[in-house]
Design a protein around this motif. Structure first.
Motif, PDB file in Angstrom:
ATOM      1  N   PRO A 434      11.567  -0.441  -2.025  1.00  0.00           N
ATOM      2  CA  PRO A 434      12.386  -1.401  -2.082  1.00  0.00           C
ATOM      3  C   PRO A 434      13.783  -1.930  -1.484  1.00  0.00           C
ATOM      4  CG  PRO A 434      12.171   1.146  -3.126  1.00  0.00           C
ATOM      5  CD  PRO A 434      11.178   0.536  -1.771  1.00  0.00           C
ATOM      6  N   GLY A 513       2.265   6.144  -5.488  1.00  0.00           N
ATOM      7  CA  GLY A 513       1.178   6.358  -3.706  1.00  0.00           C
ATOM      8  C   GLY A 513       2.335   5.110  -3.389  1.00  0.00           C
ATOM      9  N   GLY A 514       1.152   4.597  -1.816  1.00  0.00           N
ATOM     10  CA  GLY A 514       2.281   4.367  -1.366  1.00  0.00           C
ATOM     11  C   GLY A 514       2.079   2.447  -1.259  1.00  0.00           C
ATOM     12  N   GLY A 515       2.868   2.001  -2.181  1.00  0.00           N
ATOM     13  CA  GLY A 515       2.973   0.213  -2.358  1.00  0.00           C
ATOM     14  C   GLY A 515       2.694  -0.335  -1.014  1.00  0.00           C
TER      15      GLY A 515
END
Ligand code: TPP
Length: 618
Positions: A434, A513-515
């Motif tokens: 983000p 999840g962790g993009g």
């Protein structure tokens, strides 16, 4: 007014001193040993007590509030692991220079190292992360002890909010009785914890010293700025209370230098962008390879590098900007009010110890008349316009025809939300993608946006609480854009919506999840990548919204399940404006696909590179 016992007296003096030093709120978590402090705070007029159940969330809430205000919001907790739960926020506060005061209650000294329940070594618990530490003496009902207490508390607040702001820690031992129970003959009848001091304000007024370069040094720097055509002002993430956009603008006008403004600098957004050359899309078209291109016969000859760079604030969010600056060979002046080093490429050539906004104001008076090079400014303004047009799908011709259409991606979610922000707005962005998408895809706007993030140590563990803490300190509408792992880490923080009476619009970018790990080479190592890095979890967030009383909307933005990018953007804009204009808090879950967003970012990056630097550029 006589206190019923020495603990009550002591806590009343301590809390009164906080109020005298300008504190208007504390964050307290339940526990027995801290009873005197909690009761004293609750019984103090003009002091708001935010009651938070989870100390980790409490500390991040106080951090967010302090980040928004630049003022300390003290924390009160009991002894034991409660105090340890403050540690992540203390680390963030230390690196990001946010004032924070931890008041950790403790057993009396004779019970330490004795096997007593809920007793551990709390001495210097946070190590060098705090700017000031004291193990307070045991409460004593006499004037001199009270003067010592008030002096310590005033110094702690003064240090936390001083020239090198940050966390401070007071460990506060109490022995029973902890409640305001009368103990006969304990406190002399004439001993008043809030006795008149004969003047307003804290017991000791701490005046922070702010270093300033002398006139000669300033003139030398001013001369270099005035005699250089190609200069840049780089505004990195700001320490509270922020960079003064007007002062930075004044220097830009005086020198003719463009401002490369990090989204967390306080300079990317606001009315000054109408008149100041604020550049915001540099993350899309700068790289180490771009630096030095002008001298490369094979590359486009249109790109010039700076000769001098004035760097304000912390290290920029954009890795591409950092790498670019490291390769330019420019004279780089890193400005820091505490004289500390915050430039991990080690490309800065000078360290200027000065408060950055004041330095800009002084320099702009000194160099007025230097007008830089119009072509130089145009290079940056043109590049920024091209990048923004490509991001906004206004130049799809720049994207090779044999490629698929550009799908809605996670960066678009930031663009849509930023476009629809109310004016003024407080926008908190979580770490990971983000903040990076905000940096790359959201250009300068005239909307007054206070954009905040936890970039000190970039934890994803207290984002919700930090955002709500910031929201508690402003009448602005609060928007939080958060990843799913970051939201999962701090779902406890959502309790503050109700308990601390904060409204928020939470935009969840759920890519399961962790993009961010798609950006790293580990992406091609399976099964480790999926199992231990991306970590898909399948958590349903709608019941969580229900649990905490948020209205819920889901937008499905995965490319295999939507018709076109336009529809998703419209749906998200509608959902966001609806939430923004309605009462209460909302969760808008945008379901995305991290891998396809990653590929789209790369395609756009290549298109911008081609359009700005020509075919030969990397
Ligand atoms: N644990 C903490 C407390 N902080 C961290 N920064 C990390 C682990 C390492 N980390 C950085 S980004 C990230 C992790 C685990 C993934 C974040 O995922 P999410 O919040 O869903 O955002 P996305 O990457 O999808 O944008």
């Amino acid at each position: 007014m006589t206190a019923p016992n020495r603990n009550t007296l002591w806590a009343r003096a301590l809390i009164d001193e906080l109020v005298a030093a300008g504190v208007d709120a504390v964050v307290a978590s339940p526990g027995s040993r801290s009873t005197p402090l909690t009761v004293a705070a609750a019984r103090t007029d003009d002091l708001r007590v935010f009651s938070q159940l989870d100390e980790r969330s409490a500390a991040y809430f106080a951090l967010g509030r302090a980040r928004r205000t630049g003022k300390v919001t003290p924390l009160i907790c009991t002894s034991g692991t409660a105090a340890a739960n403050y540690h992540p926020a203390v680390m963030e506060a230390s690196e990001a220079r946010v004032p924070l005061l931890a008041l950790t209650a403790d057993r009396p000294p004779e019970l330490r190292d004795s096997g007593a329940n809920q007793t551990a070594d709390q001495e210097k618990l946070y190590g060098d992360a705090v700017r000031f530490y004291k193990d307070l003496p045991e409460p004593a009902p006499n004037d001199r002890a009270l003067r010592s207490l008030r002096t310590t508390v005033a110094r702690a607040v003064g240090t936390a909010e001083g020239a090198d702001p940050g966390p401070v820690h007071l460990n506060v031992p109490f022995k029973k009785p902890l409640e305001p129970t009368r103990v006969l003959d304990d406190v002399p009848a004439d001993l008043d914890p809030v006795a008149e001091r004969g003047r307003d304000g804290p017991y000791v007024d701490v005046t922070p010293g702010s270093p300033e370069p002398g006139d000669d040094a300033l003139r030398r720097l001013g001369n270099e700025l005035m005699t250089t055509d190609r200069g840049l002002i780089v505004a990195g993430p700001a320490d509270p209370p922020g960079l003064d956009a007007e002062a930075v603008t004044a220097l830009s006008h005086a020198t003719g230098f463009p401002i490369l403004a990090d989204p967390l600098s306080g300079v990317r957004f606001g009315g000054h962008t109408r008149v100041a050359p604020v550049i915001g899309a540099y993350d899309a078209y700068l790289s180490a390879e771009v630096a030095g291109e002008a001298g490369d016969a094979d590359a486009s000859d249109s790109w010039n590098d700076p000769e001098v760079v004035l760097r304000l604030g912390a290290s920029p969010t954009s890795k591409r900007l950092r790498k670019y600056l490291a390769e330019t060979g420019a004279d780089q002046y890193q400005v820091d009010p505490a004289g500390r080093w915050r430039e991990a490429e080690f490309a800065a050539t000078d360290l200027v110890v000065a408060e950055p906004s004041r330095l800009c104001a002084r320099l702009s008076r000194l160099v007025a008349g230097g007008d830089g090079d119009a072509d130089w400014r145009a290079q940056w303004e043109d590049a920024d316009r091209v990048a923004q047009e490509i991001h906004g799908r206004e130049r799809d011709g720049d994207i090779p025809a044999d490629d698929e259409p550009v799908e809605f991606h996670e960066g678009d979610a930031l663009r849509v939300v930023a476009d629809a922000l109310p004016d003024p707005a407080t926008l908190f962005v979580s770490n990971s993608m983000p903040v990076r998408d905000l940096d790359r895809f959201v250009g300068p706007t005239t909307t007054s946006v206070t954009a905040l993030g936890n970039r000190g140590v970039s934890g994803i563990d207290g984002i919700v609480s930090s955002a709500l803490g910031a929201g508690s300190a402003t009448t602005d509408d609060l928007t939080l854009v958060v990843g799913d792992l970051a939201l999962y880490h701090d779902t406890n923080g959502l309790l503050a919506l109700d308990r601390c009476d904060v409204d928020a619009t939470v935009v969840l970018i759920n890519n399961d999840g962790g993009g961010i790990f798609h950006e790293l080479p580990i992406e091609s190592f399976e099964p480790e990548f999926t199992e231990s890095f991306k970590t898909p979890h399948g958590i349903e967030f709608e019941p969580m919204a229900d649990l905490h009383g948020l209205a819920y909307t889901r937008i499905d933005a995965r490319p295999d399940s939507v018709e076109s990018a336009g529809n998703v953007a419209d749906d998200l804009a509608d959902a966001y404006t609806g939430a923004r204009d309605a009462d209460g808090s909302h969760l808008i879950e945008v379901r995305t696909d991290a891998e396809s967003s990653h590929r789209t970012r790369k395609r756009l990056e290549a298109a911008v590179d081609r359009a700005v630097h020509g075919d030969e550029a990397e």
